[in-house]
Motif scaffolding. Structure first.
Motif, PDB file in Angstrom:
ATOM      1  N   LEU A  80       0.823  -1.212   0.000  1.00  0.00           N
ATOM      2  CA  LEU A  80       0.000   0.000   0.000  1.00  0.00           C
ATOM      3  C   LEU A  80       0.862   1.270   0.000  1.00  0.00           C
ATOM      4  O   LEU A  80       0.515   2.259  -0.657  1.00  0.00           O
ATOM      5  N   LEU A  81       1.969   1.249   0.718  1.00  0.00           N
ATOM      6  CA  LEU A  81       2.874   2.407   0.708  1.00  0.00           C
ATOM      7  C   LEU A  81       3.439   2.639  -0.681  1.00  0.00           C
ATOM      8  O   LEU A  81       3.517   3.781  -1.145  1.00  0.00           O
ATOM      9  N   ALA A  82       3.826   1.561  -1.354  1.00  0.00           N
ATOM     10  CA  ALA A  82       4.363   1.695  -2.712  1.00  0.00           C
ATOM     11  C   ALA A  82       3.309   2.247  -3.670  1.00  0.00           C
ATOM     12  O   ALA A  82       3.624   3.089  -4.517  1.00  0.00           O
ATOM     13  N   GLU A  83       2.077   1.804  -3.529  1.00  0.00           N
ATOM     14  CA  GLU A  83       0.995   2.323  -4.374  1.00  0.00           C
ATOM     15  C   GLU A  83       0.816   3.827  -4.191  1.00  0.00           C
ATOM     16  O   GLU A  83       0.388   4.515  -5.103  1.00  0.00           O
ATOM     17  N   ARG A  84       1.145   4.316  -3.006  1.00  0.00           N
ATOM     18  CA  ARG A  84       1.022   5.747  -2.703  1.00  0.00           C
ATOM     19  C   ARG A  84       2.332   6.499  -2.947  1.00  0.00           C
ATOM     20  O   ARG A  84       2.468   7.657  -2.574  1.00  0.00           O
ATOM     21  N   GLU A  85       3.291   5.799  -3.550  1.00  0.00           N
ATOM     22  CA  GLU A  85       4.594   6.362  -3.917  1.00  0.00           C
ATOM     23  C   GLU A  85       5.389   6.875  -2.720  1.00  0.00           C
ATOM     24  O   GLU A  85       6.197   7.795  -2.838  1.00  0.00           O
ATOM     25  N   ALA A  86       5.190   6.257  -1.567  1.00  0.00           N
ATOM     26  CA  ALA A  86       5.988   6.576  -0.387  1.00  0.00           C
ATOM     27  C   ALA A  86       7.234   5.699  -0.388  1.00  0.00           C
ATOM     28  O   ALA A  86       7.222   4.571  -0.882  1.00  0.00           O
ATOM     29  N   VAL A  87       8.308   6.215   0.167  1.00  0.00           N
ATOM     30  CA  VAL A  87       9.524   5.437   0.352  1.00  0.00           C
ATOM     31  C   VAL A  87       9.389   4.696   1.681  1.00  0.00           C
ATOM     32  O   VAL A  87       9.075   5.301   2.705  1.00  0.00           O
ATOM     33  N   LEU A  88       9.605   3.394   1.664  1.00  0.00           N
ATOM     34  CA  LEU A  88       9.544   2.584   2.863  1.00  0.00           C
ATOM     35  C   LEU A  88      10.939   2.524   3.477  1.00  0.00           C
ATOM     36  O   LEU A  88      11.916   2.224   2.792  1.00  0.00           O
ATOM     37  N   VAL A  89      11.034   2.826   4.758  1.00  0.00           N
ATOM     38  CA  VAL A  89      12.289   2.737   5.500  1.00  0.00           C
ATOM     39  C   VAL A  89      12.120   1.638   6.534  1.00  0.00           C
ATOM     40  O   VAL A  89      11.123   1.613   7.254  1.00  0.00           O
ATOM     41  N   CYS A  90      13.088   0.719   6.587  1.00  0.00           N
ATOM     42  CA  CYS A  90      12.994  -0.386   7.547  1.00  0.00           C
ATOM     43  C   CYS A  90      14.389  -0.805   7.976  1.00  0.00           C
ATOM     44  O   CYS A  90      15.384  -0.241   7.537  1.00  0.00           O
ATOM     45  N   GLY A  91      14.443  -1.843   8.809  1.00  0.00           N
ATOM     46  CA  GLY A  91      15.714  -2.326   9.324  1.00  0.00           C
ATOM     47  C   GLY A  91      16.482  -3.227   8.382  1.00  0.00           C
ATOM     48  O   GLY A  91      17.626  -3.572   8.648  1.00  0.00           O
ATOM     49  N   ALA A 113       6.366  -3.810  -0.792  1.00  0.00           N
ATOM     50  CA  ALA A 113       6.659  -2.568  -1.516  1.00  0.00           C
ATOM     51  C   ALA A 113       7.271  -2.862  -2.883  1.00  0.00           C
ATOM     52  O   ALA A 113       6.869  -2.273  -3.890  1.00  0.00           O
ATOM     53  N   ARG A 114       8.230  -3.765  -2.921  1.00  0.00           N
ATOM     54  CA  ARG A 114       8.879  -4.091  -4.203  1.00  0.00           C
ATOM     55  C   ARG A 114       7.899  -4.723  -5.186  1.00  0.00           C
ATOM     56  O   ARG A 114       7.998  -4.521  -6.393  1.00  0.00           O
ATOM     57  N   SER A 115       6.914  -5.475  -4.683  1.00  0.00           N
ATOM     58  CA  SER A 115       5.928  -6.109  -5.566  1.00  0.00           C
ATOM     59  C   SER A 115       5.106  -5.074  -6.324  1.00  0.00           C
ATOM     60  O   SER A 115       4.552  -5.375  -7.375  1.00  0.00           O
ATOM     61  N   SER A 116       5.040  -3.866  -5.780  1.00  0.00           N
ATOM     62  CA  SER A 116       4.302  -2.785  -6.442  1.00  0.00           C
ATOM     63  C   SER A 116       5.228  -1.693  -6.967  1.00  0.00           C
ATOM     64  O   SER A 116       4.798  -0.566  -7.177  1.00  0.00           O
ATOM     65  N   GLY A 117       6.493  -2.038  -7.136  1.00  0.00           N
ATOM     66  CA  GLY A 117       7.444  -1.099  -7.733  1.00  0.00           C
ATOM     67  C   GLY A 117       7.923  -0.011  -6.796  1.00  0.00           C
ATOM     68  O   GLY A 117       8.415   1.026  -7.256  1.00  0.00           O
ATOM     69  N   GLY A 118       7.812  -0.220  -5.494  1.00  0.00           N
ATOM     70  CA  GLY A 118       8.197   0.798  -4.526  1.00  0.00           C
ATOM     71  C   GLY A 118       9.678   0.855  -4.248  1.00  0.00           C
ATOM     72  O   GLY A 118      10.445  -0.034  -4.625  1.00  0.00           O
ATOM     73  N   ILE A 119      10.062   1.910  -3.566  1.00  0.00           N
ATOM     74  CA  ILE A 119      11.451   2.105  -3.136  1.00  0.00           C
ATOM     75  C   ILE A 119      11.544   1.711  -1.666  1.00  0.00           C
ATOM     76  O   ILE A 119      10.734   2.151  -0.845  1.00  0.00           O
ATOM     77  N   VAL A 120      12.556   0.895  -1.343  1.00  0.00           N
ATOM     78  CA  VAL A 120      12.741   0.403   0.022  1.00  0.00           C
ATOM     79  C   VAL A 120      14.169   0.702   0.470  1.00  0.00           C
ATOM     80  O   VAL A 120      15.127   0.278  -0.181  1.00  0.00           O
ATOM     81  N   VAL A 121      14.288   1.430   1.568  1.00  0.00           N
ATOM     82  CA  VAL A 121      15.581   1.743   2.158  1.00  0.00           C
ATOM     83  C   VAL A 121      15.740   0.914   3.425  1.00  0.00           C
ATOM     84  O   VAL A 121      14.915   1.002   4.334  1.00  0.00           O
ATOM     85  N   GLY A 122      16.796   0.116   3.469  1.00  0.00           N
ATOM     86  CA  GLY A 122      17.095  -0.680   4.650  1.00  0.00           C
ATOM     87  C   GLY A 122      18.246  -0.056   5.420  1.00  0.00           C
ATOM     88  O   GLY A 122      19.325   0.138   4.863  1.00  0.00           O
ATOM     89  N   VAL A 123      17.997   0.281   6.677  1.00  0.00           N
ATOM     90  CA  VAL A 123      19.029   0.850   7.547  1.00  0.00           C
ATOM     91  C   VAL A 123      19.556  -0.317   8.386  1.00  0.00           C
ATOM     92  O   VAL A 123      18.910  -0.749   9.339  1.00  0.00           O
ATOM     93  N   LEU A 124      20.707  -0.816   8.006  1.00  0.00           N
ATOM     94  CA  LEU A 124      21.237  -2.054   8.573  1.00  0.00           C
ATOM     95  C   LEU A 124      22.029  -1.823   9.856  1.00  0.00           C
ATOM     96  O   LEU A 124      22.731  -0.819   9.977  1.00  0.00           O
ATOM     97  N   PRO A 125      21.961  -2.768  10.782  1.00  0.00           N
ATOM     98  CA  PRO A 125      22.730  -2.638  12.021  1.00  0.00           C
ATOM     99  C   PRO A 125      24.218  -2.936  11.807  1.00  0.00           C
ATOM    100  O   PRO A 125      25.056  -2.482  12.579  1.00  0.00           O
ATOM    101  N   ASP A 126      24.534  -3.679  10.776  1.00  0.00           N
ATOM    102  CA  ASP A 126      25.904  -4.111  10.520  1.00  0.00           C
ATOM    103  C   ASP A 126      26.714  -3.054   9.767  1.00  0.00           C
ATOM    104  O   ASP A 126      26.158  -2.114   9.201  1.00  0.00           O
ATOM    105  N   ALA A 127      28.012  -3.245   9.720  1.00  0.00           N
ATOM    106  CA  ALA A 127      28.907  -2.311   9.032  1.00  0.00           C
ATOM    107  C   ALA A 127      29.073  -2.656   7.556  1.00  0.00           C
ATOM    108  O   ALA A 127      29.838  -1.999   6.856  1.00  0.00           O
ATOM    109  N   ASP A 128      28.366  -3.675   7.085  1.00  0.00           N
ATOM    110  CA  ASP A 128      28.420  -4.036   5.666  1.00  0.00           C
ATOM    111  C   ASP A 128      27.031  -4.466   5.204  1.00  0.00           C
ATOM    112  O   ASP A 128      26.102  -4.539   5.997  1.00  0.00           O
ATOM    113  N   ARG A 129      26.906  -4.750   3.907  1.00  0.00           N
ATOM    114  CA  ARG A 129      25.603  -5.100   3.330  1.00  0.00           C
ATOM    115  C   ARG A 129      25.412  -6.601   3.164  1.00  0.00           C
ATOM    116  O   ARG A 129      24.454  -7.038   2.534  1.00  0.00           O
ATOM    117  N   VAL A 130      26.287  -7.402   3.738  1.00  0.00           N
ATOM    118  CA  VAL A 130      26.258  -8.844   3.534  1.00  0.00           C
ATOM    119  C   VAL A 130      24.892  -9.457   3.844  1.00  0.00           C
ATOM    120  O   VAL A 130      24.400 -10.296   3.089  1.00  0.00           O
TER     121      VAL A 130
END
Length: 157
Positions: free
Chosen positions: A27-38, A51-68
């Protein structure tokens, strides 16, 4: 600039919370909002997948020092090396916070959002925070469905 909405919830969650988080993300993607999560599993992964299923943008703020260990549905992964302190970054990046389910980390995100005045904060399922008289704390909006959660943010007419 598009609206940014944080979706917070536990890494390990029951199927019902996963389904709610997926729908919130969609629903957030349908409303063109950027989703921020962990950026990891559970509620975070479900919201990102929705969000990705509807073409949305998803920003993940990771606890780790890398993207592994970044989730596969993230558009952007931000490694912080902050551990659980990254919860503060997540809520401060958001115009609204939707909490799905409950865990200690989720409770910290809810508390940080309330302390920062990151209103609105909407809770969908999960734990209830009570005052010393056993009454629900004011300021947290409670939703029964993903659609109601988005409506309670007040971000869309």
């Amino acid at each position: 600039m598009p609206l940014q909405v944080a979706v917070c919830g536990p890494r390990n969650c029951p199927e019902a919370d996963w389904a709610h988080a997926y729908e919130v993300g969609r629903l957030l993607a349908e409303r063109e909002a950027v989703l921020v999560c962990g950026g990891h599993g559970g509620v975070m992964a479900a919201a990102a997948a929705g969000a990705r299923s509807s073409g949305g943008i998803v920003v993940g703020v990771l606890p780790d020092a890398d993207r592994v260990n970044a989730g596969p549905d993230l558009t952007v992964a931000i490694p912080t090396g902050l551990g659980e302190a990254r919860n503060n970054v997540i809520v401060n990046a958001a115009d609204a916070v939707i909490v799905v389910g409950g865990s200690w980390g989720t409770l910290s995100e809810l508390a940080l959002a309330m302390r920062a005045g990151r209103a609105p904060v909407v809770q969908l399922g999960g734990w209830r925070v009570l005052d010393e008289q056993g009454r629900p704390l004011s300021g947290i909006r409670h939703a029964a469905t993903p659609q109601e959660a988005l409506a309670l943010t007040g971000l869309w007419a």
